[in-house]
Design a protein around this motif. Sequence first.
Motif, short mmCIF file in Angstrom:
data_model
loop_
_atom_site.label_atom_id
_atom_site.label_comp_id
_atom_site.label_asym_id
_atom_site.label_seq_id
_atom_site.Cartn_x
_atom_site.Cartn_y
_atom_site.Cartn_z
N ILE A 204 0.84 -1.19 0.00
CA ILE A 204 0.00 0.00 0.00
C ILE A 204 0.88 1.24 0.00
N TRP A 205 0.63 2.13 -0.94
CA TRP A 205 1.33 3.42 -1.00
C TRP A 205 0.28 4.52 -0.97
N GLY A 206 0.61 5.63 -0.30
CA GLY A 206 -0.27 6.79 -0.32
C GLY A 206 -0.92 7.06 1.02
N GLU B 266 -3.37 7.48 4.15
CA GLU B 266 -4.28 6.49 4.73
C GLU B 266 -5.73 6.73 4.38
N VAL C 238 -9.23 5.04 -2.79
CA VAL C 238 -8.46 3.81 -3.04
C VAL C 238 -8.43 3.46 -4.51
N ALA D 83 -0.27 8.27 -5.66
CA ALA D 83 -0.11 8.50 -4.23
C ALA D 83 0.27 9.94 -3.94
N ARG E 287 -4.78 6.42 -2.31
CA ARG E 287 -4.24 5.28 -1.56
C ARG E 287 -4.17 4.10 -2.52
#
Length: 253
Positions: A16-18, A20, A24, A46, A51
């Motif tokens: 997961i990058w970006g 919170e 998505v 991101a 996300r």
Amino acid sequence: MPYYTVKDGTEIYYKIWGPENGPVVVFSHGGPLNADNWEAQMFFLANHGFRCIAHDRRGHGRSSQPWEGKNMDTYADDLLALFEHLEIKDACMVGHSTGGGEVARFLGRHGTSRVRKAVLVSAIPPLMLKTDTNPLGTPMSTFDDCRAGMVADRAQFFVDVPTGPFFGFNREGAKNAYDCVTVFSETDLREDLRKIDISVLIIQGDDDQIVPIVASAHEAIKTLKHGSLKIYPGGAHALPDDINKDLLDFFQA
């Protein structure tokens, strides 16, 4: 490294990058690649507040190497398990090549309640194989040659494809991989496309030698209820250079 475990015990890697709380985007890679193929897009999105989540499909990358389960239904079910594991809602989905088939099967099999938009890039839907009802497809002999090449000299096969047709460099100017040929060539995704009721963007180069555009994007767009098509003149099978902006524009629209 983060993993989740599906019902048959297979462990699936994801990253997961970006931010919170950003909107998505879930990425599905082509075969025989892995989640790292999306790093340029994940980094870009991101940094624009999204996300970004990408997994290594079973039998690929850092995920488990099970002998069974290499079919599009299982791929889609594994992806649903990721959505459930991370409680993903209101997502955008992006699939490249075989991953585009995975996205289509996910939406056809599990519905669109968790997804608001989807992008299919150089993707295999509706059906790659030439049949009586799909006369524009590729003959089975081509895929048989692909499998034979993997068995005869796997290392050379994975040199020849990226240095040739995958990126278009030939133009002027394992088991899991073996099974993947059957999945991407013979899976009929026409009914899945008919079921999709969200906006779908199709992106493809018109010189795609791996997934010919005539039998893929040009046919898929006829089936989608809310589809749009962007063609990259001279584009190969690899991800187009300008795809980042296309994704951002589509997701923000």
